[in-house]
Scaffold this motif. Structure first.
Motif, PDB file in Angstrom:
ATOM      1  N   THR A  28      -7.838  -7.045 -10.109  1.00 38.98           N
ATOM      2  CA  THR A  28      -6.801  -8.043  -9.885  1.00 38.98           C
ATOM      3  C   THR A  28      -5.916  -8.237 -11.109  1.00 38.98           C
ATOM      4  OG1 THR A  28      -6.521 -10.096  -8.623  1.00 38.98           O
ATOM      5  CG2 THR A  28      -7.909 -10.232 -10.586  1.00 38.98           C
ATOM      6  N   MET A  29      -6.480  -8.081 -12.328  1.00 44.98           N
ATOM      7  CA  MET A  29      -5.665  -8.220 -13.532  1.00 44.98           C
ATOM      8  C   MET A  29      -4.650  -7.086 -13.643  1.00 44.98           C
ATOM      9  SD  MET A  29      -8.475  -9.452 -16.332  1.00 44.98           S
ATOM     10  CE  MET A  29      -7.306  -9.370 -17.694  1.00 44.98           C
ATOM     11  N   VAL A  30      -5.104  -5.865 -13.390  1.00 43.01           N
ATOM     12  CA  VAL A  30      -4.207  -4.710 -13.468  1.00 43.01           C
ATOM     13  C   VAL A  30      -3.132  -4.800 -12.395  1.00 43.01           C
ATOM     14  CG1 VAL A  30      -4.047  -2.207 -13.175  1.00 43.01           C
ATOM     15  CG2 VAL A  30      -5.882  -3.185 -14.565  1.00 43.01           C
ATOM     16  N   TYR A  31      -3.535  -5.149 -11.170  1.00 40.30           N
ATOM     17  CA  TYR A  31      -2.555  -5.240 -10.089  1.00 40.30           C
ATOM     18  C   TYR A  31      -1.555  -6.360 -10.359  1.00 40.30           C
ATOM     19  CZ  TYR A  31      -0.424  -5.554  -5.509  1.00 40.30           C
ATOM     20  OH  TYR A  31       0.491  -5.567  -4.491  1.00 40.30           O
ATOM     21  N   GLY A  32      -2.043  -7.473 -10.908  1.00 44.03           N
ATOM     22  CA  GLY A  32      -1.164  -8.596 -11.167  1.00 44.03           C
ATOM     23  C   GLY A  32      -0.042  -8.264 -12.137  1.00 44.03           C
ATOM     24  N   ILE A  33      -0.293  -7.335 -13.058  1.00 33.88           N
ATOM     25  CA  ILE A  33       0.705  -7.018 -14.075  1.00 33.88           C
ATOM     26  C   ILE A  33       1.586  -5.834 -13.685  1.00 33.88           C
ATOM     27  CG2 ILE A  33       0.981  -6.159 -16.446  1.00 33.88           C
ATOM     28  CD1 ILE A  33      -1.226  -7.984 -17.299  1.00 33.88           C
ATOM     29  N   ILE A  34       0.980  -4.755 -13.185  1.00 34.43           N
ATOM     30  CA  ILE A  34       1.793  -3.560 -12.899  1.00 34.43           C
ATOM     31  C   ILE A  34       1.737  -3.121 -11.438  1.00 34.43           C
ATOM     32  CG2 ILE A  34       1.693  -2.679 -15.258  1.00 34.43           C
ATOM     33  CD1 ILE A  34      -0.491  -0.767 -14.397  1.00 34.43           C
ATOM     34  N   GLN A  35       1.147  -3.958 -10.562  1.00 28.20           N
ATOM     35  CA  GLN A  35       1.068  -3.646  -9.119  1.00 28.20           C
ATOM     36  C   GLN A  35       0.464  -2.262  -8.863  1.00 28.20           C
ATOM     37  OE1 GLN A  35       4.149  -5.388 -10.250  1.00 28.20           O
ATOM     38  NE2 GLN A  35       2.699  -7.020  -9.755  1.00 28.20           N
ATOM     39  N   LEU A  36      -0.617  -1.979  -9.571  1.00 28.44           N
ATOM     40  CA  LEU A  36      -1.321  -0.712  -9.420  1.00 28.44           C
ATOM     41  C   LEU A  36      -2.780  -0.988  -9.093  1.00 28.44           C
ATOM     42  CD1 LEU A  36      -1.721   2.413  -9.847  1.00 28.44           C
ATOM     43  CD2 LEU A  36      -2.238   1.860 -12.234  1.00 28.44           C
ATOM     44  N   ILE A  37      -3.302  -0.284  -8.079  1.00 29.10           N
ATOM     45  CA  ILE A  37      -4.730  -0.359  -7.776  1.00 29.10           C
ATOM     46  C   ILE A  37      -5.429   0.739  -8.579  1.00 29.10           C
ATOM     47  CG2 ILE A  37      -6.488  -0.246  -5.997  1.00 29.10           C
ATOM     48  CD1 ILE A  37      -4.643  -2.636  -5.757  1.00 29.10           C
ATOM     49  N   ASN A  38      -6.216   0.344  -9.558  1.00 31.57           N
ATOM     50  CA  ASN A  38      -6.906   1.293 -10.421  1.00 31.57           C
ATOM     51  C   ASN A  38      -8.194   1.750  -9.738  1.00 31.57           C
ATOM     52  OD1 ASN A  38      -8.002   2.774 -12.507  1.00 31.57           O
ATOM     53  ND2 ASN A  38      -8.597   1.000 -13.718  1.00 31.57           N
ATOM     54  N   PHE A  39      -8.090   2.795  -8.920  1.00 29.94           N
ATOM     55  CA  PHE A  39      -9.240   3.249  -8.162  1.00 29.94           C
ATOM     56  C   PHE A  39     -10.300   3.930  -9.034  1.00 29.94           C
ATOM     57  CE2 PHE A  39      -6.386   2.926  -4.414  1.00 29.94           C
ATOM     58  CZ  PHE A  39      -7.212   2.142  -3.626  1.00 29.94           C
TER      59      PHE A  39
END
Length: 302
Positions: A28-39
């Motif tokens: 959620t932190m990564v998505y919140g900043i760069i809208q990327l799902i870090n799979f």
């Protein structure tokens, strides 16, 4: 109704949900900043568990045992996972930051497959026994029927970690920079924020949380293998979506709801359908509240 059995299931669900929440925070932190799902986030969790396994094995052979081994193994795992998180962002995601949305997604899936196979080749595809590092605490005897010493350690570490993360995001300089970057990267650059450094820090913090989760869950289950990151990552991603992707409190709530739902379903119906309960709950929430439990609908700028 057997309330004692219900309470036992709820305790188990909270412990499981706490682990999901730790890993979901990275998503959620990564998505919140760069809208990327870090799979590849689940694989960082798995690598943290393997590093702790190696460190714990070495220390056990040299005569050390108990909580001191767990603490040192966790510290080394956190450092190692932080380095992996930074490297992943630098190599797999940063060059594609301005590329079409599908490109970083494919890169994330590729990084996940690479890390899983890398560990499988470097170690083994078989399950390995994780050493028992948490001994029984005498003062927990009254509640030992409901929660083990490992469960109590998991809850304590999770509570401290999440409190520290909340303080970091709300009151520190890097936390304020993260919030500014989340709102508008262009304006953040204009006021002097190093956006690249903020994004790297976000990946590092998420990887640290995943490593802590990996060490804790390996201590609880007593075994690890190279595939544990896939399902853990999938469940944590589900928890993040349940709570509202990009929302930190939502990731915690989603993890707890998911853990309790799985445990209750397994306890009262069948453990064979544990994953069905998890993803069925996700479908239900997305139908009734597409933005998640604490998420807000975002208006698109046109």
């Amino acid at each position: 109704m057997d309330f004692e059995y219900l309470f036992e299931l709820l305790c188990g669900g909270v412990v499981k949900g706490s682990i999901y929440a730790l890993i979901a925070l990275g998503y959620t932190m990564v998505y919140g900043i760069i809208q990327l799902i870090n799979f590849a986030h689940g694989e960082v969790y798995m690598i943290g568990a393997f590093v702790a396994f190696i460190v714990a094995g070495i220390m056990t052979l040299t005569g050390y045992s108990g909580m001191s081994v767990l603490v040192l193994a966790a510290i080394v795992a956190v450092i190692y996972a932080a380095a992996y998180g930074y490297t992943l962002e630098k190599i797999a995601y940063r060059p594609l930051r301005k590329a079409p949305r599908l490109s970083p997604l494919i890169s994330a899936i590729g990084a996940s497959i690479f890390l899983m196979n890398y560990v499988q080749l470097a170690q083994t595809p078989d399950f390995l026994p994780f050493p028992e590092l948490v001994t029984d605490f005498e003062f927990l005897e009254p509640i030992s029927r409901y929660m083990s010493s490992v469960d109590v350690v998991i809850l304590a570490v999770t509570a401290v970690t999440m409190t520290a993360l909340t303080v970091l995001i709300k009151y520190t300089r890097i936390g304020k920079a993260m919030r500014a970057t989340q709102q508008d990267q262009v304006m953040a650059r204009l006021v002097g924020i190093n956006v690249d450094r903020v994004i790297s820090a976000t990946f590092i913090i998420g990887s640290v949380l995943a490593a802590i989760g990996g060490v804790l869950i390996a201590s609880r289950t007593g075994q690890i293998n190279s595939a544990i990151g896939f399902m853990a990552g999938l469940k944590a991603f589900t928890a993040a979506v349940l709570g509202g992707i990009g929302n930190v409190p939502g990731a915690v709530l989603g993890g707890l709801v998911l853990g309790i739902a799985e445990t209750l379903g397994a306890g009262y119906i069948s453990s064979a359908y544990e994953d069905v309960f998890a993803f069925g709950l996700l479908v239900l929430i997305l139908i009734l509240r597409p933005a998640g439990l604490l998420g807000k609908a975002v208006k698109q700028k046109v």
